[in-house]
Design a protein around this motif. Structure first.
Motif: not given
Length: 236
Positions: A116-131
Protein backbone atom coordinates in the motif's frame (compact mmCIF):
# COMPACT_ATOMS: atom_id res chain seq x y z
CA UNK A 1 4.35 -13.91 -16.36
CA UNK A 2 6.17 -12.89 -19.54
CA UNK A 3 4.08 -12.41 -22.66
CA UNK A 4 6.03 -13.58 -25.68
CA UNK A 5 3.42 -14.23 -28.40
CA UNK A 6 -0.07 -13.15 -29.45
CA UNK A 7 -1.84 -14.99 -32.25
CA UNK A 8 -5.26 -15.35 -33.87
CA UNK A 9 -6.07 -18.81 -35.25
CA UNK A 10 -9.22 -18.77 -37.38
CA UNK A 11 -10.76 -16.00 -35.26
CA UNK A 12 -14.22 -14.70 -36.12
CA UNK A 13 -15.97 -12.03 -34.08
CA UNK A 14 -19.15 -10.14 -34.87
CA UNK A 15 -21.71 -8.03 -33.05
CA UNK A 16 -25.23 -9.36 -33.45
CA UNK A 17 -26.84 -8.26 -36.70
CA UNK A 18 -23.65 -6.72 -38.09
CA UNK A 19 -20.90 -7.72 -40.48
CA UNK A 20 -17.96 -9.55 -38.85
CA UNK A 21 -15.24 -7.39 -37.30
CA UNK A 22 -12.76 -10.17 -38.02
CA UNK A 23 -13.58 -13.27 -40.05
CA UNK A 24 -11.55 -16.48 -39.94
CA UNK A 25 -8.39 -14.48 -39.26
CA UNK A 26 -4.97 -16.10 -39.04
CA UNK A 27 -2.49 -13.55 -37.71
CA UNK A 28 0.71 -13.48 -35.67
CA UNK A 29 0.95 -10.12 -33.96
CA UNK A 30 4.39 -8.47 -34.09
CA UNK A 31 5.89 -8.31 -30.60
CA UNK A 32 8.00 -5.66 -28.88
CA UNK A 33 6.53 -2.99 -31.14
CA UNK A 34 4.28 0.05 -31.02
CA UNK A 35 1.51 -0.92 -33.44
CA UNK A 36 -0.81 1.62 -35.00
CA UNK A 37 -4.16 -0.09 -35.64
CA UNK A 38 -5.74 1.56 -38.68
CA UNK A 39 -9.18 1.03 -40.22
CA UNK A 40 -12.14 2.90 -41.66
CA UNK A 41 -14.56 4.54 -39.23
CA UNK A 42 -16.78 1.88 -37.65
CA UNK A 43 -14.73 -1.04 -38.95
CA UNK A 44 -14.16 -2.39 -35.44
CA UNK A 45 -10.82 -1.13 -34.12
CA UNK A 46 -12.21 -0.81 -30.59
CA UNK A 47 -13.64 -4.34 -30.75
CA UNK A 48 -10.27 -5.67 -31.90
CA UNK A 49 -8.56 -4.06 -28.91
CA UNK A 50 -11.23 -5.50 -26.62
CA UNK A 51 -10.58 -8.99 -27.99
CA UNK A 52 -6.86 -8.51 -27.32
CA UNK A 53 -7.72 -7.43 -23.76
CA UNK A 54 -9.85 -10.52 -23.21
CA UNK A 55 -12.98 -8.38 -22.77
CA UNK A 56 -14.68 -9.82 -25.86
CA UNK A 57 -14.57 -13.51 -26.76
CA UNK A 58 -14.65 -14.54 -30.44
CA UNK A 59 -17.55 -16.65 -31.64
CA UNK A 60 -15.05 -19.06 -33.20
CA UNK A 61 -11.33 -19.64 -33.48
CA UNK A 62 -8.56 -19.26 -30.93
CA UNK A 63 -6.92 -16.19 -29.42
CA UNK A 64 -3.56 -17.49 -28.25
CA UNK A 65 -1.28 -15.87 -25.68
CA UNK A 66 1.98 -17.77 -25.23
CA UNK A 67 0.36 -20.67 -27.08
CA UNK A 68 -2.61 -20.86 -24.66
CA UNK A 69 -6.16 -20.32 -25.88
CA UNK A 70 -7.69 -17.39 -24.00
CA UNK A 71 -11.17 -18.42 -25.18
CA UNK A 72 -11.01 -21.59 -23.07
CA UNK A 73 -9.69 -19.96 -19.90
CA UNK A 74 -11.62 -19.35 -16.71
CA UNK A 75 -11.38 -15.96 -15.01
CA UNK A 76 -8.77 -17.35 -12.62
CA UNK A 77 -6.72 -18.90 -15.43
CA UNK A 78 -6.71 -15.66 -17.43
CA UNK A 79 -5.91 -13.42 -14.44
CA UNK A 80 -2.08 -13.70 -14.64
CA UNK A 81 -2.30 -12.45 -18.23
CA UNK A 82 -4.94 -9.87 -17.37
CA UNK A 83 -2.57 -8.30 -14.85
CA UNK A 84 -0.10 -7.73 -17.70
CA UNK A 85 -2.63 -5.90 -19.91
CA UNK A 86 -3.38 -2.21 -19.54
CA UNK A 87 -6.19 -0.71 -21.59
CA UNK A 88 -7.90 2.63 -22.02
CA UNK A 89 -11.09 2.96 -24.02
CA UNK A 90 -12.18 6.56 -24.57
CA UNK A 91 -13.55 7.92 -21.25
CA UNK A 92 -14.61 4.57 -19.82
CA UNK A 93 -13.29 2.52 -16.94
CA UNK A 94 -13.42 4.96 -14.03
CA UNK A 95 -15.61 4.36 -10.99
CA UNK A 96 -17.80 7.44 -10.63
CA UNK A 97 -18.20 7.37 -6.85
CA UNK A 98 -14.46 7.14 -6.20
CA UNK A 99 -11.89 9.93 -6.39
CA UNK A 100 -9.29 10.00 -9.15
CA UNK A 101 -6.69 8.97 -6.56
CA UNK A 102 -8.81 6.00 -5.46
CA UNK A 103 -9.42 4.98 -9.09
CA UNK A 104 -5.67 4.80 -9.69
CA UNK A 105 -5.00 3.02 -6.40
CA UNK A 106 -7.70 0.39 -6.85
CA UNK A 107 -5.95 -2.05 -9.24
CA UNK A 108 -2.70 -1.86 -7.27
CA UNK A 109 -4.43 -2.57 -3.95
CA UNK A 110 -6.94 -5.12 -5.26
CA UNK A 111 -4.31 -7.27 -6.93
CA UNK A 112 -1.71 -6.65 -4.20
CA UNK A 113 1.09 -6.26 -6.73
CA UNK A 114 2.98 -3.84 -4.46
CA UNK A 115 2.60 -2.68 -0.87
CA UNK A 116 0.00 0.00 0.00
CA UNK A 117 2.83 2.41 0.74
CA UNK A 118 4.45 1.79 -2.65
CA UNK A 119 1.07 2.09 -4.37
CA UNK A 120 0.40 5.45 -2.71
CA UNK A 121 3.83 6.75 -3.70
CA UNK A 122 3.40 5.54 -7.31
CA UNK A 123 -0.02 7.18 -7.72
CA UNK A 124 1.07 10.43 -6.10
CA UNK A 125 4.10 10.53 -8.39
CA UNK A 126 1.95 9.93 -11.48
CA UNK A 127 -0.51 12.66 -10.61
CA UNK A 128 2.30 15.10 -9.89
CA UNK A 129 4.14 14.25 -13.11
CA UNK A 130 1.04 15.11 -15.12
CA UNK A 131 0.11 18.19 -13.11
CA UNK A 132 -3.15 16.64 -11.86
CA UNK A 133 -2.42 16.45 -8.14
CA UNK A 134 -4.92 19.21 -7.28
CA UNK A 135 -7.71 17.02 -8.70
CA UNK A 136 -6.59 13.88 -6.84
CA UNK A 137 -9.50 13.78 -4.40
CA UNK A 138 -12.21 14.87 -6.83
CA UNK A 139 -14.58 12.43 -8.47
CA UNK A 140 -14.55 11.92 -12.26
CA UNK A 141 -17.76 13.91 -12.82
CA UNK A 142 -16.29 16.94 -11.03
CA UNK A 143 -13.10 17.41 -13.06
CA UNK A 144 -12.47 18.81 -16.57
CA UNK A 145 -12.81 16.35 -19.44
CA UNK A 146 -9.08 16.44 -20.20
CA UNK A 147 -8.31 15.40 -16.60
CA UNK A 148 -10.85 12.59 -16.75
CA UNK A 149 -9.33 11.37 -20.03
CA UNK A 150 -5.83 11.64 -18.56
CA UNK A 151 -6.90 9.55 -15.55
CA UNK A 152 -8.25 6.84 -17.88
CA UNK A 153 -4.83 6.71 -19.56
CA UNK A 154 -2.94 6.67 -16.27
CA UNK A 155 -5.19 3.85 -15.07
CA UNK A 156 -3.91 1.82 -18.04
CA UNK A 157 -0.30 2.55 -17.07
CA UNK A 158 -0.40 2.31 -13.29
CA UNK A 159 0.20 -1.47 -13.20
CA UNK A 160 3.16 -1.07 -15.61
CA UNK A 161 1.79 -3.79 -17.92
CA UNK A 162 3.52 -5.63 -20.74
CA UNK A 163 0.63 -5.09 -23.18
CA UNK A 164 -0.82 -1.58 -23.54
CA UNK A 165 -4.06 -1.08 -25.50
CA UNK A 166 -5.08 2.51 -26.22
CA UNK A 167 -8.25 3.55 -28.06
CA UNK A 168 -8.00 7.14 -29.38
CA UNK A 169 -5.68 8.20 -26.54
CA UNK A 170 -5.06 11.75 -27.78
CA UNK A 171 -8.73 12.72 -28.15
CA UNK A 172 -9.70 15.22 -25.45
CA UNK A 173 -6.17 15.42 -24.06
CA UNK A 174 -4.38 18.75 -23.76
CA UNK A 175 -1.16 19.23 -25.73
CA UNK A 176 1.04 19.35 -22.62
CA UNK A 177 -0.52 16.12 -21.39
CA UNK A 178 0.08 14.50 -24.78
CA UNK A 179 3.80 15.24 -24.59
CA UNK A 180 3.98 14.06 -20.98
CA UNK A 181 2.07 10.87 -21.78
CA UNK A 182 4.28 10.00 -24.76
CA UNK A 183 7.41 10.65 -22.69
CA UNK A 184 6.05 8.43 -19.92
CA UNK A 185 5.34 5.55 -22.33
CA UNK A 186 8.85 5.86 -23.79
CA UNK A 187 10.35 5.77 -20.29
CA UNK A 188 8.32 2.72 -19.26
CA UNK A 189 9.44 0.91 -22.41
CA UNK A 190 13.07 1.68 -21.64
CA UNK A 191 12.51 0.20 -18.18
CA UNK A 192 11.13 -3.02 -19.70
CA UNK A 193 7.38 -2.32 -19.35
CA UNK A 194 4.73 -1.73 -22.06
CA UNK A 195 6.66 -3.87 -24.51
CA UNK A 196 3.69 -4.51 -26.79
CA UNK A 197 1.66 -1.36 -27.50
CA UNK A 198 -1.48 -1.21 -29.67
CA UNK A 199 -2.91 2.22 -30.49
CA UNK A 200 -6.10 2.94 -32.40
CA UNK A 201 -6.02 6.55 -33.57
CA UNK A 202 -6.81 8.92 -36.43
CA UNK A 203 -4.31 11.44 -35.05
CA UNK A 204 -1.25 11.17 -37.30
CA UNK A 205 0.61 13.97 -35.50
CA UNK A 206 0.23 12.09 -32.22
CA UNK A 207 1.33 8.80 -33.77
CA UNK A 208 4.41 10.45 -35.26
CA UNK A 209 5.68 10.96 -31.73
CA UNK A 210 6.32 7.20 -31.73
CA UNK A 211 8.31 4.82 -33.88
CA UNK A 212 5.49 2.51 -34.98
CA UNK A 213 4.54 -0.33 -37.27
CA UNK A 214 1.04 -0.57 -38.76
CA UNK A 215 -1.74 -3.16 -38.62
CA UNK A 216 -4.66 -2.62 -41.00
CA UNK A 217 -8.14 -3.96 -40.22
CA UNK A 218 -9.94 -4.18 -43.55
CA UNK A 219 -13.04 -6.17 -44.51
CA UNK A 220 -12.63 -8.57 -41.62
CA UNK A 221 -8.94 -9.29 -42.15
CA UNK A 222 -5.71 -8.07 -40.54
CA UNK A 223 -2.69 -6.98 -42.55
CA UNK A 224 0.75 -5.94 -41.36
CA UNK A 225 2.52 -2.97 -42.94
CA UNK A 226 6.19 -2.52 -42.13
CA UNK A 227 7.26 1.10 -41.60
CA UNK A 228 10.81 2.29 -42.22
CA UNK A 229 12.45 2.45 -38.76
CA UNK A 230 14.36 5.52 -39.93
CA UNK A 231 11.18 7.51 -40.48
CA UNK A 232 11.25 10.92 -38.89
CA UNK A 233 9.51 11.80 -35.65
CA UNK A 234 7.37 14.90 -36.10
CA UNK A 235 6.55 17.14 -33.15
CA UNK A 236 3.07 18.58 -32.71
Amino acid sequence: MKIESLKFEGVTFTHEGQDPIVQNVEFDFPMNEILWVKAEEGAGKSSLLQILAGLQIPQSGKYMINGENVCDMSFEEFLPYRLQIGYSFDYGGLINNRSLFDNLMLPLLYHKVISPEEAKARVESLLKEFGAEKFAHDRPAHVPGRIRKLTCLLRALVMRPQILLLDDPSVGLGQDSIYAFVDHVHRLRKEGHCKHVFISSYDEKFMNLFEYQIIHLDEGQLYFQAVDPEKRVVHL
